[in-house]
Design an enzyme around this catalytic site. Structure first.
Site, PDB file in Angstrom:
ATOM      1  N   GLY A   5       0.841  -1.210   0.000  1.00  0.00           N
ATOM      2  CA  GLY A   5       0.000   0.000   0.000  1.00  0.00           C
ATOM      3  C   GLY A   5       0.868   1.249   0.000  1.00  0.00           C
ATOM      4  O   GLY A   5       1.829   1.334   0.765  1.00  0.00           O
TER       5      GLY A   5
ATOM      6  N   ASP B 147       2.494  -0.693  11.910  1.00  0.00           N
ATOM      7  CA  ASP B 147       2.497  -1.974  12.632  1.00  0.00           C
ATOM      8  C   ASP B 147       3.804  -2.751  12.490  1.00  0.00           C
ATOM      9  O   ASP B 147       3.854  -3.929  12.812  1.00  0.00           O
ATOM     10  CB  ASP B 147       1.330  -2.844  12.136  1.00  0.00           C
ATOM     11  CG  ASP B 147       1.394  -3.106  10.644  1.00  0.00           C
ATOM     12  OD1 ASP B 147       2.159  -2.407   9.939  1.00  0.00           O
ATOM     13  OD2 ASP B 147       0.685  -4.003  10.164  1.00  0.00           O
TER      14      ASP B 147
ATOM     15  N   ARG C 258      -4.765   7.162   2.642  1.00  0.00           N
ATOM     16  CA  ARG C 258      -3.478   6.787   2.039  1.00  0.00           C
ATOM     17  C   ARG C 258      -2.863   7.919   1.210  1.00  0.00           C
ATOM     18  O   ARG C 258      -1.667   7.875   0.904  1.00  0.00           O
ATOM     19  CB  ARG C 258      -3.665   5.538   1.186  1.00  0.00           C
ATOM     20  CG  ARG C 258      -3.833   4.268   2.000  1.00  0.00           C
ATOM     21  CD  ARG C 258      -2.728   3.277   1.727  1.00  0.00           C
ATOM     22  NE  ARG C 258      -2.774   2.786   0.382  1.00  0.00           N
ATOM     23  CZ  ARG C 258      -3.304   1.620   0.023  1.00  0.00           C
ATOM     24  NH1 ARG C 258      -3.854   0.826   0.925  1.00  0.00           N
ATOM     25  NH2 ARG C 258      -3.283   1.248  -1.223  1.00  0.00           N
TER      26      ARG C 258
ATOM     27  N   ARG D 107      -6.229  -3.322   8.787  1.00  0.00           N
ATOM     28  CA  ARG D 107      -6.768  -4.683   8.698  1.00  0.00           C
ATOM     29  C   ARG D 107      -6.361  -5.486   9.928  1.00  0.00           C
ATOM     30  O   ARG D 107      -7.138  -6.220  10.497  1.00  0.00           O
ATOM     31  CB  ARG D 107      -6.231  -5.336   7.426  1.00  0.00           C
ATOM     32  CG  ARG D 107      -7.177  -6.283   6.784  1.00  0.00           C
ATOM     33  CD  ARG D 107      -6.808  -6.657   5.376  1.00  0.00           C
ATOM     34  NE  ARG D 107      -5.475  -6.248   4.949  1.00  0.00           N
ATOM     35  CZ  ARG D 107      -5.161  -5.949   3.702  1.00  0.00           C
ATOM     36  NH1 ARG D 107      -6.082  -5.976   2.767  1.00  0.00           N
ATOM     37  NH2 ARG D 107      -3.925  -5.644   3.367  1.00  0.00           N
TER      38      ARG D 107
ATOM     39  N   GLU E 128     -10.901  -1.122  10.527  1.00  0.00           N
ATOM     40  CA  GLU E 128     -11.565  -2.002   9.545  1.00  0.00           C
ATOM     41  C   GLU E 128     -11.444  -3.485   9.899  1.00  0.00           C
ATOM     42  O   GLU E 128     -12.308  -4.277   9.563  1.00  0.00           O
ATOM     43  CB  GLU E 128     -11.015  -1.750   8.126  1.00  0.00           C
ATOM     44  CG  GLU E 128      -9.549  -2.091   7.971  1.00  0.00           C
ATOM     45  CD  GLU E 128      -9.068  -1.978   6.517  1.00  0.00           C
ATOM     46  OE1 GLU E 128      -7.909  -1.601   6.320  1.00  0.00           O
ATOM     47  OE2 GLU E 128      -9.838  -2.282   5.609  1.00  0.00           O
TER      48      GLU E 128
ATOM     49  N   GLY F  42     -11.374  12.798  20.049  1.00  0.00           N
ATOM     50  CA  GLY F  42     -12.288  12.791  21.199  1.00  0.00           C
ATOM     51  C   GLY F  42     -13.397  11.756  21.099  1.00  0.00           C
ATOM     52  O   GLY F  42     -14.509  11.973  21.585  1.00  0.00           O
TER      53      GLY F  42
ATOM     54  N   MET G 102      -8.652   2.815   8.387  1.00  0.00           N
ATOM     55  CA  MET G 102      -7.910   1.656   7.885  1.00  0.00           C
ATOM     56  C   MET G 102      -7.176   0.928   9.011  1.00  0.00           C
ATOM     57  O   MET G 102      -6.937   1.501  10.079  1.00  0.00           O
ATOM     58  CB  MET G 102      -6.936   2.083   6.805  1.00  0.00           C
ATOM     59  CG  MET G 102      -7.580   2.161   5.439  1.00  0.00           C
ATOM     60  SD  MET G 102      -6.362   2.422   4.160  1.00  0.00           S
ATOM     61  CE  MET G 102      -7.336   1.963   2.729  1.00  0.00           C
TER      62      MET G 102
ATOM     63  N   ASP H 216      -0.051   1.909   8.401  1.00  0.00           N
ATOM     64  CA  ASP H 216      -0.583   1.150   9.542  1.00  0.00           C
ATOM     65  C   ASP H 216       0.260   1.241  10.822  1.00  0.00           C
ATOM     66  O   ASP H 216      -0.215   0.914  11.905  1.00  0.00           O
ATOM     67  CB  ASP H 216      -0.725  -0.333   9.176  1.00  0.00           C
ATOM     68  CG  ASP H 216      -1.836  -0.561   8.172  1.00  0.00           C
ATOM     69  OD1 ASP H 216      -2.668   0.343   8.004  1.00  0.00           O
ATOM     70  OD2 ASP H 216      -1.861  -1.639   7.552  1.00  0.00           O
TER      71      ASP H 216
ATOM     72  N   THR I 188       4.318   2.144   5.443  1.00  0.00           N
ATOM     73  CA  THR I 188       2.916   1.727   5.580  1.00  0.00           C
ATOM     74  C   THR I 188       2.205   2.705   6.515  1.00  0.00           C
ATOM     75  O   THR I 188       2.784   3.118   7.522  1.00  0.00           O
ATOM     76  CB  THR I 188       2.760   0.297   6.145  1.00  0.00           C
ATOM     77  OG1 THR I 188       1.395   0.119   6.571  1.00  0.00           O
ATOM     78  CG2 THR I 188       3.675   0.007   7.327  1.00  0.00           C
TER      79      THR I 188
ATOM     80  N   ARG J 174     -25.211   6.824  11.958  1.00  0.00           N
ATOM     81  CA  ARG J 174     -24.680   6.938  10.597  1.00  0.00           C
ATOM     82  C   ARG J 174     -23.279   6.306  10.567  1.00  0.00           C
ATOM     83  O   ARG J 174     -22.591   6.264  11.590  1.00  0.00           O
ATOM     84  CB  ARG J 174     -24.538   8.399  10.167  1.00  0.00           C
ATOM     85  CG  ARG J 174     -25.849   9.149  10.020  1.00  0.00           C
ATOM     86  CD  ARG J 174     -26.633   8.651   8.799  1.00  0.00           C
ATOM     87  NE  ARG J 174     -27.806   9.458   8.562  1.00  0.00           N
ATOM     88  CZ  ARG J 174     -28.975   9.315   9.188  1.00  0.00           C
ATOM     89  NH1 ARG J 174     -29.102   8.393  10.133  1.00  0.00           N
ATOM     90  NH2 ARG J 174     -30.005  10.073   8.880  1.00  0.00           N
TER      91      ARG J 174
ATOM     92  N   ARG K  49       0.893  -4.914  -5.161  1.00  0.00           N
ATOM     93  CA  ARG K  49       1.024  -6.125  -4.342  1.00  0.00           C
ATOM     94  C   ARG K  49       1.241  -7.250  -5.357  1.00  0.00           C
ATOM     95  O   ARG K  49       0.500  -7.347  -6.323  1.00  0.00           O
ATOM     96  CB  ARG K  49      -0.246  -6.356  -3.525  1.00  0.00           C
ATOM     97  CG  ARG K  49      -0.593  -5.176  -2.603  1.00  0.00           C
ATOM     98  CD  ARG K  49      -1.652  -5.540  -1.602  1.00  0.00           C
ATOM     99  NE  ARG K  49      -2.218  -4.381  -0.925  1.00  0.00           N
ATOM    100  CZ  ARG K  49      -1.705  -3.816   0.169  1.00  0.00           C
ATOM    101  NH1 ARG K  49      -0.593  -4.303   0.697  1.00  0.00           N
ATOM    102  NH2 ARG K  49      -2.287  -2.775   0.734  1.00  0.00           N
TER     103      ARG K  49
HETATM  104  O1  F6P Z   1      -1.337  -1.713   4.440  1.00  0.00           O
HETATM  105  C1  F6P Z   1      -1.977  -0.498   4.426  1.00  0.00           C
HETATM  106  C2  F6P Z   1      -3.444  -0.630   4.143  1.00  0.00           C
HETATM  107  O2  F6P Z   1      -3.876   0.675   3.870  1.00  0.00           O
HETATM  108  C3  F6P Z   1      -4.293  -1.280   5.233  1.00  0.00           C
HETATM  109  O3  F6P Z   1      -4.589  -0.443   6.306  1.00  0.00           O
HETATM  110  C4  F6P Z   1      -5.504  -1.674   4.442  1.00  0.00           C
HETATM  111  O4  F6P Z   1      -6.180  -2.713   5.087  1.00  0.00           O
HETATM  112  C5  F6P Z   1      -4.923  -2.132   3.153  1.00  0.00           C
HETATM  113  O5  F6P Z   1      -3.715  -1.407   3.001  1.00  0.00           O
HETATM  114  C6  F6P Z   1      -5.788  -1.914   1.939  1.00  0.00           C
HETATM  115  O6  F6P Z   1      -5.110  -2.366   0.826  1.00  0.00           O
HETATM  116  P1  F6P Z   1      -5.584  -2.218  -0.675  1.00  0.00           P
HETATM  117  O7  F6P Z   1      -5.424  -0.790  -1.061  1.00  0.00           O
HETATM  118  O8  F6P Z   1      -4.683  -3.112  -1.449  1.00  0.00           O
HETATM  119  O9  F6P Z   1      -7.029  -2.638  -0.706  1.00  0.00           O
END
Ligand code: F6P
Length: 326
Positions: free
Chosen positions: A14, A133, A259, A175, A226, A189, A173, A131, A129, A250, A75
């Site tokens: 990503g 992580d 991103r 995963r 997500e 908040g 985002m 994320d 990334t 909502r 990817r």
């Molecule tokens: O790895 C970063 C990320 O943005 C995740 O947070 C998200 O789940 C995933 O990529 C989405 O990937 P794609 O754009 O390939 O659907």
């Protein structure tokens, strides 16, 4: 130590704001030390297809402020196959690329680790990334920008939520990781934050909402990662709405907005620092390491550690959400 003369650089997985700043730093640092640089387009896909370009100082002009990646990203399923990797190795050799800087996340580093062992081509990696992580760094390229994008969106949602006395579920985002959710939730908040790292206790969410309702709170924001085990924001909203008819709920899914966009200054500076460190490491004969920042200092983590472990989210921050919304 073998002296290297030509390196490759690519972005993979990503995309993340700050990747361009990192590419720029890799290219300019390499040129500074007299190395040649080849850009590999579309991550491992481009490596397999031989989609390479020669880079010079002006190839990276005017990009530090731009989101996305000028080298494009992908990817790659083909790189998971021995046949795909064989093509990639052949192309690197044909172009005389002796060492590579990979900019990407977990999957990118896993691929680099396997490939570099198979073909003896030195790789180092910069953590790219949103994320946040990756083990071996407190900070990944793009995280700060994505976080600020999410908070900016939550602030706007808060305005309309409070005007209409509504309950909003905002999906961010992540995963497998809750860094974006947790920190944007605190910054925005939010009344509750649901993350993949901890099992979601739906009853405790109901209790929080009920307490708020009883003290005449009129609007609520719940941030949902997500990948949360209770399902995405729509699923959680459905469960809550089933239990409480009185809420006008909502759902907003922020999605890929997180991103893109111009990187924050922090992302630009850190990405630049990591890009320079990556080239310096290759010149020093180091390989199979992830460059990162830990407690403000530059860090180097072996690929094998970086891919085996994950950054943990802070229990203190989880507690903070609970206390502030009690
Ligand atoms: O790895 C970063 C990320 O943005 C995740 O947070 C998200 O789940 C995933 O990529 C989405 O990937 P794609 O754009 O390939 O659907």
């Amino acid at each position: 130590m073998n002296k290297i003369g030509r390196i490759g650089v690519f972005t993979s997985g990503g995309d993340a704001p700050g990747m361009n700043a990192c590419i720029r730093a890799v290219v300019r640092t390499a040129l500074f030390h007299g190395l040649k640089v080849i850009g590999i387009k579309r991550g491992y896909e481009g490596m397999i297809d031989g989609d390479f370009i020669k880079m010079n100082a002006s190839s990276v002009s005017d990009i530090i402020q731009r989101g996305g990646t000028i080298l494009k990203s992908a990817r790659s399923d083909r790189f998971r196959t021995p046949g795909g990797r064989e093509y990639a190795a052949k192309n690197l050799r044909e172009w005389g690329i002796e060492a590579v800087v990979a900019i990407g996340g977990d999957g990118t580093i896993t691929g680099a680790n396997i490939f570099s062992k198979e073909y003896g081509i030195p790789f180092v990696a910069c953590p790219g990334t949103i994320d946040n992580d990756l083990y071996g760094t407190d900070y990944t390229i793009g995280y700060d920008t994505a976080l600020n994008t999410a908070v900016y969106a939550i602030d706007k949602i808060r305005d309309t939520a409070s005007s209409h006395n509504r309950l909003f579920f905002v999906e961010v985002m992540g995963r497998d990781a809750g860094f974006l959710a947790l920190n944007s939730g605190i910054g925005g908040g939010a009344e509750a934050v649901l993350v993949p790292e901890t099992k979601t206790d739906i009853q405790s969410l109901f209790d929080t909402l009920e307490r708020g309702w009883n003290r005449k709170k009129t609007s609520f924001i719940i941030v949902v990662a997500e990948g949360d085990d209770a399902g995405g924001a729509f699923e959680v909203a459905r469960k809550v709405q089933e239990r409480f008819e009185q809420f006008d709920a909502r759902v907003t899914v922020l999605g890929h907005i997180q991103r893109g966009g111009s990187p924050t200054c922090m992302d630009r500076v850190n990405s630049s620092e990591l890009g320079m460190a990556a080239v310096n490491a290759l010149i020093a004969g180091e390989h199979s390491i992830l460059l990162g920042k830990m407690k403000g200092e530059l860090s180097k983590t072996p690929f094998s550690h970086a891919i085996k472990s994950h950054n943990e989210i802070s229990p203190n921050l989880l507690e903070l959400v609970r206390v502030l919304s009690a």
